[in-house]
Design an enzyme around this catalytic site. Structure first.
Site, PDB file in Angstrom:
ATOM      1  CD  GLU A 124      11.951  10.118 -14.980  1.00 50.35           C
ATOM      2  OE1 GLU A 124      10.998   9.322 -14.865  1.00 50.35           O
ATOM      3  OE2 GLU A 124      13.129   9.817 -14.701  1.00 50.35           O
TER       4      GLU A 124
ATOM      5  CG  ASP B 118       4.641   2.216 -17.568  1.00 48.22           C
ATOM      6  OD1 ASP B 118       5.432   2.637 -16.707  1.00 48.22           O
ATOM      7  OD2 ASP B 118       4.715   2.519 -18.769  1.00 48.22           O
TER       8      ASP B 118
END
EC number: 4.2.1.20
Length: 272
Positions: free
Chosen positions: A53, A64
């Site tokens: 990824e 995040d």
């Protein structure tokens, strides 16, 4: 244009036949340096990664935690935008034609690029799937249709708070693999994983989903990877790896750190 080869399906088929779990590392493209991205990708494959990824740096990465936010900021400061990420995958494909690469990011850069143009460019570069954390499944039909046309998987996210109606939609439309976020929060925020609750949910998802189910968020080391993999088809490790790479002084150091970090996770998954 021709459809992309289904490297993700081939990867999970091979793992299933050998009784192994997918190890999916996440790195931010362009961090710890522009030059390190592709060498680190190859190093991760050598260390046992099955799928990579690759994070597309974004100025407002709301899903995040601080580790990946800082990584994204550093990469953007070096000029690592969407075009750079696509070029990095093209370079990776010159030596590796089989390891699936999935981009993880946000909708805005793709919309600016143009969804259809992006999809065609991505497939031509050798990208296999895209995970857009801010694209609600209820609004994903048009994007999924465009991606499906060229053979690009739209990877979906599910979490402990996902409602049943949305979960039904995710399971019925899953492409590539379904990414189960093993706790509610931002990446890297879990001090302790509730593996029992996650395992129950993972078993339910695997029974319902039309694609493999992988678990991520909060996996930091070999022990947490092995525990989470018991009831999943694979695990994703992100923030802990990004942190390990953050202050690598050069490309060689970044490669070595990537391999040193990932090898114990591969060994733990295979031992389980």
């Amino acid at each position: 244009m021709s459809r992309a080869p289904d490297r993700i399906a081939a990867c999970f088929d091979a793992l299933r036949h050998s009784g192994r779990k997918a190890l999916i590392p996440f790195i931010t493209a362009g961090d710890p340096s522009l030059e390190a991205t592709v060498p680190v990708m190859h190093a991760l494959v050598r260390a046992g990664a099955n799928i990579i990824e690759l994070g597309v740096p974004f100025s407002d990465p709301m899903a995040d935690g601080p580790t990946i936010q800082r990584s994204s900021e550093r990469a953007l400061g070096r000029g690592a935008g969407l075009a750079y990420v696509i070029e990095a995958v093209q370079e990776f494909r010159r030596e590796d034609a089989t390891t699936p690469v999935v981009l993880m990011g946000y909708l805005n850069p793709i919309e600016i690029h143009g969804t259809r143009r992006f999809a065609e460019t991505a497939v031509a570069a050798g990208i296999d799937g895209v995970l857009l954390v801010d694209l609600p499944p209820e609004e994903a039909d048009e994007t999924r249709a465009i991606f499906t046309e060229v053979g690009l998987a739209l990877i979906a996210l599910a979490s402990p708070t996902t409602g049943e109606a949305r979960l039904d939609m995710l399971c019925s439309t899953a492409q590539g693999y379904l990414y189960y976020v093993s706790f509610s929060g931002v990446t890297g925020a879990a001090d302790r994983l509730d593996t029992h609750a996650a395992s129950d949910r993972l078993r339910q998802l695997r029974a319902r989903a039309g694609a493999p189910v992988v678990a991520g968020f909060g996996i930091k080391d070999a022990a947490s990877a092995a525990a989470m993999a018991v009831d999943a088809d694979g695990v994703v490790v992100g923030s802990a790896l990004v942190a390990a790479l953050a202050d690598a002084s050069d490309v060689r150091s970044a490669r070595e750190r990537a391999e040193d970090f990932l090898q114990p996770l591969r060994q733990a998954l295979d031992a389980g």
